[in-house]
Design an enzyme around this catalytic site. Structure first.
Site, mmCIF file in Angstrom:
data_model
loop_
_atom_site.group_PDB
_atom_site.id
_atom_site.type_symbol
_atom_site.label_atom_id
_atom_site.label_comp_id
_atom_site.label_asym_id
_atom_site.label_seq_id
_atom_site.Cartn_x
_atom_site.Cartn_y
_atom_site.Cartn_z
ATOM 1 N N ARG A 128 -2.021 93.340 -9.785
ATOM 2 C CA ARG A 128 -3.055 94.009 -8.969
ATOM 3 C C ARG A 128 -4.276 94.352 -9.816
ATOM 4 O O ARG A 128 -4.892 95.403 -9.653
ATOM 5 C CB ARG A 128 -2.514 95.287 -8.320
ATOM 6 C CG ARG A 128 -1.341 95.120 -7.399
ATOM 7 C CD ARG A 128 -1.716 94.375 -6.113
ATOM 8 N NE ARG A 128 -0.611 94.401 -5.177
ATOM 9 C CZ ARG A 128 0.391 93.531 -5.207
ATOM 10 N NH1 ARG A 128 0.419 92.554 -6.090
ATOM 11 N NH2 ARG A 128 1.368 93.626 -4.316
ATOM 12 N N SER A 145 0.504 98.809 0.625
ATOM 13 C CA SER A 145 1.135 99.654 -0.404
ATOM 14 C C SER A 145 0.073 100.584 -0.978
ATOM 15 O O SER A 145 -0.963 100.122 -1.446
ATOM 16 C CB SER A 145 1.657 98.810 -1.559
ATOM 17 O OG SER A 145 2.684 97.975 -1.118
ATOM 18 N N GLU A 187 -3.171 102.123 -5.490
ATOM 19 C CA GLU A 187 -3.725 100.761 -5.438
ATOM 20 C C GLU A 187 -5.155 100.789 -4.906
ATOM 21 O O GLU A 187 -6.030 100.163 -5.487
ATOM 22 C CB GLU A 187 -2.878 99.880 -4.510
ATOM 23 C CG GLU A 187 -1.956 98.927 -5.221
ATOM 24 C CD GLU A 187 -1.411 97.849 -4.273
ATOM 25 O OE1 GLU A 187 -2.160 97.325 -3.432
ATOM 26 O OE2 GLU A 187 -0.222 97.542 -4.399
#
Ligand code: EPU
Length: 342
Positions: free
Chosen positions: A168, A242, A338
């Site tokens: 990520r 998420s 995130e």
């Protein structure tokens, strides 16, 4: 030809972030071409404003009104641009919807991206975040990309190595943060396609459907079914997928944690590191299905925070902080969000 960017002021971003938070941008421009970007860069008033690039808005929490220029990527187009013995190269403009693009590749009998079906967001956001799911990451298929550099006004080309992809993560979150806007991404899709079905959920779904030798389309359908069952549709319940990354810890810390918590879910990440399932940690702290103000933890997946109707970005951050605090006190692990807080 003169293309003056049409700017809208005090623009509601409610429909431009998947959390559905109603924050406003001081100024807003739809970016339909490179010329629009050049005009913004050479405009004395616009060029000095803080900038925020928005694709699908699936990775941000708007904690306040944005006091600058929001640029929404509207550039469209998908095409096969080259091929060799090994790969078919497909180029997609940054403003294309990610899932629609994955379906386009499957419609053209090009496998590779099927495990990434139904991820919300745009093609331009895929490399920033190096989106990933079910054992595949965007970086596995990104060949190169072109981006507009606001510092120089040039169009730059980066190959996959230049992007410094991580979990990520990419160079766009570090050295190039705030400096570039992705225009288009070229993917190298392998001619000798191989199914990637290492993930237990995917295997189970294919088994249940009686599929023994899955095609790329079968895998896409399995992933769509799994995601639909587990993750809320942002068009119905505001969310950003998420909310926390799965934390990466040393093998030593993971082993100590497993001694105290035998149910701990972890995956080997490298020789000396493990990834912990953040959803499990949050669930263990009793957060699944709980609410705090107008924000809540999704009842089917503790990793997903949701807007229960009129949540502000602050409500979401407040909830995220409370979860981080609990996970830290119970497990000594720091969760990292995130999405980016704006
Ligand atoms: N778990 C719980 N309780 C929960 C949620 C999960 O105990 O409420 C346990 C599960 O039982 C499982 C483990 O935690 O053993 C992992 O859960 P899951 O597979 O649902 O999620 P994940 O592996 O943590 C990651 C990505 C997802 C991606 C899936 C599938 C991150 C932060 N998330 O989730 O990505 O779709 O794998 O590959 O890496 C996203 O980034 O937005 C996203 C959805």
């Amino acid at each position: 030809m003169t293309i003056s960017p049409s700017i809208q002021y005090n623009f509601s971003l409610r429909h431009h972030n998947t959390f559905g938070v109603d924050a406003h941008a001081y100024a807003y421009a739809e970016v339909t071409s490179v010329e629009v970007l050049s005009r913004i860069r050479s405009d004395a008033t616009l060029s000095v404003l803080p900038r925020l690039v928005l694709g699908g808005g699936s990775n941000i929490v708007l904690t306040q009104d944005f006091p600058g220029l929001v640029m929404h990527m509207g550039m469209k187009g998908i095409a096969i641009v080259a091929e060799n013995d090994e790969f078919t190269f497909v180029r997609a403009a940054a403003g294309e919807n990610w899932h629609a693009f994955v379906l386009w590749t499957l419609d053209h009998a090009l496998g590779g991206l099927e495990n990434l079906s139904l991820i919300p967001g745009s093609v331009g956001a895929a490399p920033i975040q190096n989106i990933g799911a079910y054992g595949v990451e965007a970086k596995d298929y990104i060949h190169a990309l072109r981006a507009y550099d606001f510092d120089s006004g040039d169009i730059i080309t980066l190959d996959s190595a230049d992007c410094r992809f991580g979990y990520r993560d990419s160079i766009f979150k570090h050295d190039l943060q705030g400096r570039i806007i992705v225009l288009e991404v070229t993917f190298a899709l392998p001619k000798k396609w191989q199914a990637n079905v290492d993930y237990a959920d995917v295997v189970r779904n294919l088994d249940e459907c009686g599929v023994t030798a899955p095609s790329a389309r079968d895998i896409s359908e399995a992933v769509i079914a799994i995601r639909t069952a587990k993750l809320p549709d942002p068009c119905v319940i505001g969310n950003a997928g998420s909310f926390f990354k799965n934390p990466i810890v040393s093998a030593q810390q993971r082993n100590a944690l497993r001694d105290s918590f035998p149910g701990l879910v972890s995956y080997l990440q490298s020789e000396s590191e493990y990834k912990l399932a953040a959803g499990w940690l949050i669930d263990q702290c009793g957060w699944k299905g709980r609410t705090l103000g107008a924000a809540g933890v999704y009842e089917k997946q503790a990793l997903v925070l949701v807007n229960l109707g009129a949540a502000t970005g602050s409500d979401i951050v407040h909830l995220a902080n409370a979860i981080q605090q609990d996970v830290r006190s119970r497990f000594g692990v720091q969760l990292e969000p995130e999405p980016v807080y704006i």
